[in-house]
Design an enzyme around this catalytic site. Structure first.
Site, PDB file in Angstrom:
ATOM      1  N   SER A   1       4.731   7.602  -6.112  1.00 46.28           N
ATOM      2  CA  SER A   1       3.429   7.822  -5.483  1.00 46.28           C
ATOM      3  C   SER A   1       3.074   9.305  -5.401  1.00 46.28           C
ATOM      4  O   SER A   1       1.892   9.654  -5.356  1.00 46.28           O
ATOM      5  CB  SER A   1       3.410   7.221  -4.078  1.00 46.28           C
ATOM      6  OG  SER A   1       3.559   5.825  -4.164  1.00 46.28           O
TER       7      SER A   1
ATOM      8  N   GLU B   1      -6.375   5.423   2.047  1.00 47.06           N
ATOM      9  CA  GLU B   1      -5.279   4.717   1.382  1.00 47.06           C
ATOM     10  C   GLU B   1      -4.861   3.438   2.107  1.00 47.06           C
ATOM     11  O   GLU B   1      -4.654   3.446   3.325  1.00 47.06           O
ATOM     12  CB  GLU B   1      -4.042   5.626   1.278  1.00 47.06           C
ATOM     13  CG  GLU B   1      -2.917   4.954   0.480  1.00 47.06           C
ATOM     14  CD  GLU B   1      -1.560   5.615   0.620  1.00 47.06           C
ATOM     15  OE1 GLU B   1      -1.352   6.382   1.581  1.00 47.06           O
ATOM     16  OE2 GLU B   1      -0.691   5.339  -0.223  1.00 47.06           O
TER      17      GLU B   1
HETATM   18 MG    MG Z   1       1.236   5.874  -0.558  1.00 49.55          MG
HETATM   19 ZN    ZN Z   2       6.441   2.681  -3.733  1.00 43.25          ZN
END
Ligand code: MG
Ligand code: ZN
Length: 373
Positions: free
Chosen positions: A90, A263
């Site tokens: 990420s 997010e």
């Molecule tokens: Mg994340």
């Molecule tokens: Zn992950």
């Protein structure tokens, strides 16, 4: 009469000829013209961490075959790999969107030589746009961190938190309070530093998000947890009100527009846990957020909404025997996978997002939509 028809015919031919010439003779001019006409005042970037096409499909079937993503006119695909691994993490994934560089897994806002690269959020702030970050993880977790911090390693949470005071971000909402005001590596109280800089700093211990009403122009930090916020299935429900509060607050004070990243952090955590119900409940919440954002952006008319993911998590499959109301989900991994990731766009500049491209191109497309390149 005959003369008039001939004139119209001639005139029509002239228009058609000009039109086709425009497209054939100088396609780059034509492309530039389109890009110029579609400048977005505001951009809302929605990142569903670990939200691959199967997570989207499962979320849709589980919701009676409907999902808010169907409202987007433009769909594209991005290639998610990082500079050192076909399977991104990420940190590298978000750094690609935020900075436009392919970097190594674990990198926060730095290139593959660990050199800091200016993020789109930092650039927006310098250009006097308002800015915001909201997450359902800690706010110093890799995805939000990559938009405002520069660190060689994603887990240096206290160092990452210290970077946040360097950018006058207007809204920060997420977990991880302890990295700001109960630090182990130094005696700094970043919450106090934020207050000294004029921020309203609140947290879930003292006030529910729906009680938060910052005056116009006031910068806001709201901690939703001391560490990681709990899953939606255990009562976490701030993302919808936080999104509404943030969009309204930024809109009320923006002459120059705003950039915000929101997010859905825990779709990924459901994948790592190989827990289908976890994925579905997180998808259901994020779908509501996307729905709300689209309603808001349609009202506003000058806002580009882009939804994507950094990568897929879990190698999720919807297996034979599944029914609309009872999906048989299976995972092939507890890690991320390299499958291409859908990108959805609606609003000024949406056309830039069709096709297949690198994850780093999203950075360029966002800047183009703002009219910055
Ligand atoms: Mg994340
Ligand atoms: Zn992950």
């Amino acid at each position: 009469m005959a003369n008039r028809s001939a004139l119209i015919l001639l005139f029509s031919f002239f228009i058609v000829a000009c039109g086709s010439q425009d497209r054939v003779a100088n396609p780059s001019e034509f492309k530039k013209k389109i890009a110029k006409n579609v400048k977005a005042k505001n951009i809302i970037l929605l990142i569903g961490d670990g939200m691959g096409l199967t997570q989207i499909s499962a979320g849709m079937y589980n919701n009676g075959n409907k999902i808010s993503l169907e409202r987007f006119p433009i769909v594209g695909l991005h290639k998610s790999y990082s500079s050192d691994n076909l399977i991104t993490d990420s940190a590298a994934g978000a750094t690609a969107f935020a900075c436009g560089v392919k970097t190594y897994n674990g990198a926060i806002g730095v290139n593959s030589d660990t050199i800091a690269v200016q993020t789109i959020l930092e650039e927006a702030s310098l250009k006097k746009l308002k800015t915001g970050l909201i997450a359902t993880s800690t706010i110093v977790h890799a995805t939000p961190a990559s938009f405002i911090s520069h660190n060689k390693y994603r887990k240096n949470y206290e160092e990452i938190a210290a970077d946040y005071v360097n950018t006058p971000i207007d809204i920060l909402i997420g977990g991880g309070k302890k990295y700001f005001d109960r630090r182990e590596s130094d005696r700094r109280d970043l919450s106090q530093e934020f207050r000294n800089a004029g921020y309203m700093v609140e947290d879930y211990f003292n006030k529910d998000i729906i009680q938060i009403d910052p005056p116009i122009g006031k910068k806001l930090i709201y901690y939703t947890a001391d560490n990681d916020p709990v899953p939606a299935s255990q009562g976490r429900d701030y993302l919808l009100p936080a999104t509404k509060l943030s969009l309204d607050h930024l809109q009320r004070q923006n002459e120059n527009g705003f950039f915000i990243m929101i997010e859905g952090s825990q779709i990924d955590w459901g994948g790592h846990a190989n827990d289908g119900d976890y994925v579905l409940t997180e998808m259901a919440e994020y779908d509501q957020v996307i729905h709300q954002v689209l309603d808001w952006a349609e009202q506003d008319g000058e806002t580009l909404v882009v939804v994507t993911a950094d990568h897929e998590t879990g190698g999720l499959a919807i297996q034979n025997g599944s029914k609309l109301d009872s999906l048989d989900l299976a995972f092939t991994s507890t890690k991320h996978t390299a499958v291409m990731i859908p990108v959805f766009a609606k609003g000024p500049g949406e056309r830039l997002f069709s096709g297949i491209y690198e994850n780093t191109a999203i950075y360029n497309k966002l800047r183009q939509a703002f009219g910055w390149e």
